[in-house]
Design a protein around this motif. Structure first.
Motif, PDB file in Angstrom:
ATOM      1  N   ALA A   1     -26.552  55.360  32.750  1.00  0.00           N
ATOM      2  CA  ALA A   1     -26.951  54.665  31.525  1.00  0.00           C
ATOM      3  C   ALA A   1     -27.558  55.629  30.512  1.00  0.00           C
ATOM      4  O   ALA A   1     -27.288  55.527  29.304  1.00  0.00           O
ATOM      5  N   PHE A   2     -28.388  56.561  30.962  1.00  0.00           N
ATOM      6  CA  PHE A   2     -28.975  57.536  30.040  1.00  0.00           C
ATOM      7  C   PHE A   2     -27.881  58.397  29.411  1.00  0.00           C
ATOM      8  O   PHE A   2     -27.929  58.695  28.199  1.00  0.00           O
ATOM      9  N   GLU A   3     -26.918  58.824  30.208  1.00  0.00           N
ATOM     10  CA  GLU A   3     -25.828  59.631  29.668  1.00  0.00           C
ATOM     11  C   GLU A   3     -25.057  58.861  28.600  1.00  0.00           C
ATOM     12  O   GLU A   3     -24.727  59.404  27.538  1.00  0.00           O
ATOM     13  N   GLU A   4     -24.764  57.586  28.891  1.00  0.00           N
ATOM     14  CA  GLU A   4     -23.988  56.788  27.939  1.00  0.00           C
ATOM     15  C   GLU A   4     -24.771  56.546  26.649  1.00  0.00           C
ATOM     16  O   GLU A   4     -24.206  56.613  25.553  1.00  0.00           O
ATOM     17  N   ALA A   5     -26.048  56.255  26.755  1.00  0.00           N
ATOM     18  CA  ALA A   5     -26.865  56.047  25.558  1.00  0.00           C
ATOM     19  C   ALA A   5     -26.951  57.323  24.736  1.00  0.00           C
ATOM     20  O   ALA A   5     -26.894  57.296  23.502  1.00  0.00           O
ATOM     21  N   SER A   6     -27.080  58.469  25.396  1.00  0.00           N
ATOM     22  CA  SER A   6     -27.171  59.748  24.705  1.00  0.00           C
ATOM     23  C   SER A   6     -25.870  60.055  23.978  1.00  0.00           C
ATOM     24  O   SER A   6     -25.883  60.497  22.815  1.00  0.00           O
ATOM     25  N   ARG A   7     -24.747  59.846  24.637  1.00  0.00           N
ATOM     26  CA  ARG A   7     -23.451  60.111  24.003  1.00  0.00           C
ATOM     27  C   ARG A   7     -23.247  59.240  22.768  1.00  0.00           C
ATOM     28  O   ARG A   7     -22.681  59.670  21.775  1.00  0.00           O
ATOM     29  N   ARG A   8     -23.683  58.003  22.853  1.00  0.00           N
ATOM     30  CA  ARG A   8     -23.477  57.060  21.759  1.00  0.00           C
ATOM     31  C   ARG A   8     -24.539  57.161  20.665  1.00  0.00           C
ATOM     32  O   ARG A   8     -24.377  56.607  19.587  1.00  0.00           O
ATOM     33  N   GLY A   9     -25.638  57.851  20.969  1.00  0.00           N
ATOM     34  CA  GLY A   9     -26.709  57.971  19.999  1.00  0.00           C
ATOM     35  C   GLY A   9     -27.422  56.653  19.740  1.00  0.00           C
ATOM     36  O   GLY A   9     -27.786  56.344  18.605  1.00  0.00           O
ATOM     37  N   VAL A  10     -27.625  55.861  20.806  1.00  0.00           N
ATOM     38  CA  VAL A  10     -28.255  54.547  20.653  1.00  0.00           C
ATOM     39  C   VAL A  10     -29.423  54.410  21.623  1.00  0.00           C
ATOM     40  O   VAL A  10     -29.636  55.239  22.509  1.00  0.00           O
ATOM     41  N   ASP A  11     -30.189  53.327  21.457  1.00  0.00           N
ATOM     42  CA  ASP A  11     -31.315  53.045  22.339  1.00  0.00           C
ATOM     43  C   ASP A  11     -30.832  52.617  23.719  1.00  0.00           C
ATOM     44  O   ASP A  11     -29.689  52.166  23.901  1.00  0.00           O
ATOM     45  N   LEU A  12     -31.730  52.732  24.685  1.00  0.00           N
ATOM     46  CA  LEU A  12     -31.487  52.239  26.032  1.00  0.00           C
ATOM     47  C   LEU A  12     -32.504  51.142  26.333  1.00  0.00           C
ATOM     48  O   LEU A  12     -33.713  51.373  26.259  1.00  0.00           O
ATOM     49  N   ILE A  13     -32.027  49.968  26.649  1.00  0.00           N
ATOM     50  CA  ILE A  13     -32.900  48.869  27.057  1.00  0.00           C
ATOM     51  C   ILE A  13     -32.943  48.845  28.584  1.00  0.00           C
ATOM     52  O   ILE A  13     -31.923  48.601  29.234  1.00  0.00           O
ATOM     53  N   ALA A  14     -34.100  49.139  29.152  1.00  0.00           N
ATOM     54  CA  ALA A  14     -34.272  49.117  30.610  1.00  0.00           C
ATOM     55  C   ALA A  14     -34.927  47.794  30.981  1.00  0.00           C
ATOM     56  O   ALA A  14     -36.092  47.554  30.663  1.00  0.00           O
ATOM     57  N   LEU A  15     -34.181  46.936  31.652  1.00  0.00           N
ATOM     58  CA  LEU A  15     -34.655  45.588  31.963  1.00  0.00           C
ATOM     59  C   LEU A  15     -34.909  45.450  33.459  1.00  0.00           C
ATOM     60  O   LEU A  15     -34.054  45.791  34.280  1.00  0.00           O
ATOM     61  N   HIS A  16     -36.097  44.936  33.776  1.00  0.00           N
ATOM     62  CA  HIS A  16     -36.448  44.677  35.171  1.00  0.00           C
ATOM     63  C   HIS A  16     -36.917  43.233  35.307  1.00  0.00           C
ATOM     64  O   HIS A  16     -37.791  42.779  34.566  1.00  0.00           O
TER      65      HIS A  16
ATOM     66  N   ALA B   1     -38.741  57.986  35.519  1.00  0.00           N
ATOM     67  CA  ALA B   1     -39.427  59.279  35.536  1.00  0.00           C
ATOM     68  C   ALA B   1     -38.410  60.419  35.561  1.00  0.00           C
ATOM     69  O   ALA B   1     -37.494  60.446  36.377  1.00  0.00           O
ATOM     70  N   GLY B   2     -38.585  61.358  34.680  1.00  0.00           N
ATOM     71  CA  GLY B   2     -37.707  62.517  34.616  1.00  0.00           C
ATOM     72  C   GLY B   2     -36.500  62.313  33.722  1.00  0.00           C
ATOM     73  O   GLY B   2     -36.006  63.265  33.113  1.00  0.00           O
ATOM     74  N   ARG B   3     -36.022  61.078  33.635  1.00  0.00           N
ATOM     75  CA  ARG B   3     -34.832  60.820  32.809  1.00  0.00           C
ATOM     76  C   ARG B   3     -35.160  60.956  31.323  1.00  0.00           C
ATOM     77  O   ARG B   3     -34.371  61.515  30.574  1.00  0.00           O
ATOM     78  N   GLN B   4     -36.301  60.418  30.931  1.00  0.00           N
ATOM     79  CA  GLN B   4     -36.653  60.480  29.520  1.00  0.00           C
ATOM     80  C   GLN B   4     -36.899  61.921  29.070  1.00  0.00           C
ATOM     81  O   GLN B   4     -36.597  62.282  27.940  1.00  0.00           O
ATOM     82  N   GLU B   5     -37.431  62.743  29.984  1.00  0.00           N
ATOM     83  CA  GLU B   5     -37.609  64.150  29.652  1.00  0.00           C
ATOM     84  C   GLU B   5     -36.264  64.857  29.523  1.00  0.00           C
ATOM     85  O   GLU B   5     -36.087  65.734  28.676  1.00  0.00           O
ATOM     86  N   ALA B   6     -35.313  64.470  30.353  1.00  0.00           N
ATOM     87  CA  ALA B   6     -33.987  65.088  30.313  1.00  0.00           C
ATOM     88  C   ALA B   6     -33.182  64.636  29.098  1.00  0.00           C
ATOM     89  O   ALA B   6     -32.277  65.349  28.651  1.00  0.00           O
ATOM     90  N   TYR B   7     -33.497  63.441  28.576  1.00  0.00           N
ATOM     91  CA  TYR B   7     -32.774  62.899  27.425  1.00  0.00           C
ATOM     92  C   TYR B   7     -33.787  62.505  26.340  1.00  0.00           C
ATOM     93  O   TYR B   7     -34.003  61.322  26.085  1.00  0.00           O
ATOM     94  N   PRO B   8     -34.398  63.492  25.703  1.00  0.00           N
ATOM     95  CA  PRO B   8     -35.418  63.179  24.687  1.00  0.00           C
ATOM     96  C   PRO B   8     -34.843  62.466  23.467  1.00  0.00           C
ATOM     97  O   PRO B   8     -35.593  61.882  22.680  1.00  0.00           O
ATOM     98  N   ASP B   9     -33.524  62.514  23.301  1.00  0.00           N
ATOM     99  CA  ASP B   9     -32.892  61.857  22.156  1.00  0.00           C
ATOM    100  C   ASP B   9     -32.720  60.356  22.358  1.00  0.00           C
ATOM    101  O   ASP B   9     -32.390  59.641  21.407  1.00  0.00           O
ATOM    102  N   VAL B  10     -32.947  59.875  23.574  1.00  0.00           N
ATOM    103  CA  VAL B  10     -32.739  58.455  23.883  1.00  0.00           C
ATOM    104  C   VAL B  10     -34.069  57.713  23.813  1.00  0.00           C
ATOM    105  O   VAL B  10     -35.004  58.017  24.564  1.00  0.00           O
TER     106      VAL B  10
END
Length: 295
Positions: free
Chosen positions: A175-190, A221-230
């Motif tokens: 999901a992080f990869e897809e949001a980064s490629r598209r240049g859009v937000d990521l909604i993480a729902l739990h 954790a760690g994903r947001q650091e790896a994808y600061p653009d998301v």
């Protein structure tokens, strides 16, 4: 990226409106990833137990003619996408559909398939082949419905369902990869509960909400650091997860779910939530089995 993943974005086609929607999604994804699109049509063998050779010969010829027509129309759909640099490859296989697609998925970054095809039960929401691929494909599978890919959706977020289990880690990375490629937000729902029972006497919603944020924090954790653009928007809800994901999908361009999670039988390859979302959501749904996503 492994060099043997020769198929790139693998899209299964049968000539149905859903498969043409799958083609449009595959073209979009291939452009974002700069990967080839492999259009695959499978001609299934027929088995007869009595001597009707002329009829069988005619049917074989019809299958070959139909395959040529399906692939021709598929190429026209891809050409209408407008990307002249799109690398399109054509594959025709002759064997069982599920067997051939499963084998091909081993060498694909992603499989894209229509939600249903031209089988005998056209009214079912999720066809037998697409359902089988969710269980057996060796790569992430995106299920696409007719009319699901629209140019107006390109600024909508990617929606990720997180259930707190280790099985959702591959889906989170995807999901992080897809949001980064598209240049859009990521909604993480739990959704903290799979049962719509709120409120219960003595239950503290604040406590449940805090627990949900803790789970999201651990999984992100760690994903947001790896994808600061998301930009990540966290959502904690109290209800059945599938219901929320299906509803929230209306305002997303892609839904990403894991293959199994809380509840159910751990040995099952596909959880009830991911199956329900793939069946009912009108937005393309990516189902990522644990260990099947390779960055």
């Amino acid at each position: 990226m492994s060099s043997n993943r020769e198929f790139g974005i693998l899209v299964a086609v049968d000539g149905s409106p859903e498969s043409h929607a799958a083609l449009r999604f595959a073209a979009q994804e291939a452009t974002l990833r700069r990967r080839p699109v492999t259009v695959m049509h499978v001609v299934s063998p027929i088995v007869v137990t009595w001597p009707i050779e002329p009829v069988v010969t005619d049917f074989y010829q019809w299958q070959e003619d139909n395959a040529a027509d399906v692939l021709r129309r598929s190429q026209e759909t891809l050409q209408s996408f407008g990307d002249t640099e799109l690398d399109v490859r054509i594959e025709v296989r002759h064997d069982g559909i599920v067997t051939e697609l499963s084998n091909a998925s081993r060498d694909a970054d992603m499989m894209v398939i229509g939600s249903r095809g031209l089988g005998p039960v056209g009214g079912v929401a999720l066809g037998s082949v697409s359902r089988a691929m969710l269980h057996h494909a060796e790569c992430p599978v995106v299920v696409v419905k007719e009319g699901a890919v629209r140019a107006t959706d390109r600024k909508l977020p990617v929606l990720l369902g997180i259930d707190g289990s280790p099985a959702s880690e591959a889906a989170t990375a995807f999901a992080f990869e897809e949001a980064s490629r598209r240049g859009v937000d990521l909604i993480a729902l739990h959704a903290w509960s799979d049962v719509a029972v709120f409120p219960i006497v003595g239950m503290s919603w604040q406590q449940r909400e805090d627990e949900g944020h803790e789970i999201l924090g651990e999984r992100l954790a760690g994903r947001q650091e790896a994808y600061p653009d998301v930009r990540v928007v966290r959502r904690i809800v109290c209800d059945k997860a599938a219901r929320w994901l299906i509803d929230e999908a209306k305002q997303a361009q892609l839904v990403v779910v894991g293959s199994r999670g809380r509840g159910g039988i751990p040995a099952m390859l596909l959880g009830s939530i991911s199956a329900a979302v793939a069946e009912c959501a009108t937005t393309p749904v990516a189902v990522v089995r644990d260990g099947r996503h390779r960055a």
